[in-house]
Design a protein around this motif. Sequence first.
Motif, PDB file in Angstrom:
ATOM      1  N   SER A  23      20.990 -92.894  -3.647  1.00  0.00           N
ATOM      2  CA  SER A  23      19.959 -92.872  -2.604  1.00  0.00           C
ATOM      3  C   SER A  23      18.843 -91.890  -2.956  1.00  0.00           C
ATOM      4  O   SER A  23      17.825 -91.839  -2.270  1.00  0.00           O
ATOM      5  N   CYS A  24      19.017 -91.127  -4.015  1.00  0.00           N
ATOM      6  CA  CYS A  24      18.001 -90.162  -4.451  1.00  0.00           C
ATOM      7  C   CYS A  24      16.880 -90.880  -5.198  1.00  0.00           C
ATOM      8  O   CYS A  24      17.137 -91.679  -6.095  1.00  0.00           O
ATOM      9  N   ALA A  25      15.647 -90.569  -4.835  1.00  0.00           N
ATOM     10  CA  ALA A  25      14.498 -91.176  -5.495  1.00  0.00           C
ATOM     11  C   ALA A  25      13.822 -90.221  -6.465  1.00  0.00           C
ATOM     12  O   ALA A  25      13.130 -90.653  -7.386  1.00  0.00           O
ATOM     13  N   THR A  26      14.025 -88.913  -6.255  1.00  0.00           N
ATOM     14  CA  THR A  26      13.349 -87.902  -7.082  1.00  0.00           C
ATOM     15  C   THR A  26      14.333 -86.798  -7.481  1.00  0.00           C
ATOM     16  O   THR A  26      15.411 -86.672  -6.888  1.00  0.00           O
ATOM     17  N   VAL A  27      13.920 -85.993  -8.431  1.00  0.00           N
ATOM     18  CA  VAL A  27      14.726 -84.828  -8.802  1.00  0.00           C
ATOM     19  C   VAL A  27      14.870 -83.895  -7.604  1.00  0.00           C
ATOM     20  O   VAL A  27      15.941 -83.318  -7.395  1.00  0.00           O
ATOM     21  N   ASP A  28      13.833 -83.757  -6.801  1.00  0.00           N
ATOM     22  CA  ASP A  28      13.928 -82.916  -5.601  1.00  0.00           C
ATOM     23  C   ASP A  28      15.030 -83.417  -4.662  1.00  0.00           C
ATOM     24  O   ASP A  28      15.760 -82.618  -4.071  1.00  0.00           O
ATOM     25  N   ASP A  29      15.160 -84.742  -4.543  1.00  0.00           N
ATOM     26  CA  ASP A  29      16.226 -85.316  -3.717  1.00  0.00           C
ATOM     27  C   ASP A  29      17.599 -84.940  -4.276  1.00  0.00           C
ATOM     28  O   ASP A  29      18.512 -84.587  -3.519  1.00  0.00           O
ATOM     29  N   VAL A  30      17.751 -85.036  -5.589  1.00  0.00           N
ATOM     30  CA  VAL A  30      19.021 -84.681  -6.231  1.00  0.00           C
ATOM     31  C   VAL A  30      19.321 -83.205  -6.002  1.00  0.00           C
ATOM     32  O   VAL A  30      20.441 -82.828  -5.632  1.00  0.00           O
ATOM     33  N   MET A  31      18.303 -82.352  -6.178  1.00  0.00           N
ATOM     34  CA  MET A  31      18.491 -80.913  -5.981  1.00  0.00           C
ATOM     35  C   MET A  31      18.934 -80.622  -4.546  1.00  0.00           C
ATOM     36  O   MET A  31      19.809 -79.786  -4.313  1.00  0.00           O
ATOM     37  N   ALA A  32      18.340 -81.315  -3.582  1.00  0.00           N
ATOM     38  CA  ALA A  32      18.695 -81.098  -2.171  1.00  0.00           C
ATOM     39  C   ALA A  32      20.157 -81.468  -1.919  1.00  0.00           C
ATOM     40  O   ALA A  32      20.872 -80.735  -1.222  1.00  0.00           O
ATOM     41  N   LYS A  33      20.609 -82.571  -2.494  1.00  0.00           N
ATOM     42  CA  LYS A  33      22.012 -82.974  -2.299  1.00  0.00           C
ATOM     43  C   LYS A  33      22.965 -81.999  -2.986  1.00  0.00           C
ATOM     44  O   LYS A  33      24.026 -81.680  -2.446  1.00  0.00           O
ATOM     45  N   LEU A  34      22.606 -81.530  -4.178  1.00  0.00           N
ATOM     46  CA  LEU A  34      23.456 -80.550  -4.857  1.00  0.00           C
ATOM     47  C   LEU A  34      23.492 -79.237  -4.075  1.00  0.00           C
ATOM     48  O   LEU A  34      24.541 -78.609  -3.950  1.00  0.00           O
ATOM     49  N   LYS A  35      22.343 -78.830  -3.523  1.00  0.00           N
ATOM     50  CA  LYS A  35      22.314 -77.594  -2.740  1.00  0.00           C
ATOM     51  C   LYS A  35      23.195 -77.721  -1.499  1.00  0.00           C
ATOM     52  O   LYS A  35      23.870 -76.757  -1.118  1.00  0.00           O
ATOM     53  N   GLU A  36      23.229 -78.894  -0.882  1.00  0.00           N
ATOM     54  CA  GLU A  36      24.130 -79.117   0.259  1.00  0.00           C
ATOM     55  C   GLU A  36      25.579 -78.878  -0.145  1.00  0.00           C
ATOM     56  O   GLU A  36      26.345 -78.266   0.603  1.00  0.00           O
ATOM     57  N   LYS A  37      25.966 -79.372  -1.326  1.00  0.00           N
ATOM     58  CA  LYS A  37      27.340 -79.186  -1.826  1.00  0.00           C
ATOM     59  C   LYS A  37      27.622 -77.704  -2.066  1.00  0.00           C
ATOM     60  O   LYS A  37      28.688 -77.196  -1.712  1.00  0.00           O
ATOM     61  N   ILE A  38      26.668 -77.018  -2.655  1.00  0.00           N
ATOM     62  CA  ILE A  38      26.818 -75.587  -2.939  1.00  0.00           C
ATOM     63  C   ILE A  38      26.942 -74.806  -1.634  1.00  0.00           C
ATOM     64  O   ILE A  38      27.845 -73.982  -1.472  1.00  0.00           O
ATOM     65  N   ASP A  39      26.036 -75.072  -0.696  1.00  0.00           N
ATOM     66  CA  ASP A  39      26.049 -74.359   0.584  1.00  0.00           C
ATOM     67  C   ASP A  39      27.320 -74.617   1.383  1.00  0.00           C
ATOM     68  O   ASP A  39      27.777 -73.754   2.134  1.00  0.00           O
TER      69      ASP A  39
END
Length: 131
Positions: A23-39
């Motif tokens: 569902s990610c369209a951009t690198v920023d989208d991927v970063m946001a999902k990874l940050k959710e996992k980290i948080d």
Amino acid sequence: MKQYLLMEKYPVFDLTLPKTETSCATVDDVMAKLKEKIDAHPKVAYIATFDHYAHTTAIEGTIDRSILAAQNIVFCFGVALPNAHVLAVRPRAIGVADLGEAFHLTFLEPPMELATKEMEAWCKSLADLKG
């Protein structure tokens, strides 16, 4: 995910994720999902997001033509400091490059199996659409 030795000495995991499978369209989208996992992880601390593409462009460095965007998310699992030597392999990072039709995710193998399994799961979880 594939595992290999980069430059014959660095154990790296990598995943090529077709954009049709996420569902990610951009690198920023991927970063946001990874940050959710980290948080969400009680023993992981988010440190920073580094825009490697912008940095390399700003210093007039060389970027492979296939790379449209590239960022690293930096974090630490640091559940113990058994000695000063482990500081050499911390913190951790996952790199994400936009290759047009796919994202390429990479990380250096951590010396802790728990971290390896979590990072691998985080990357694989991005494949959230049926391809």
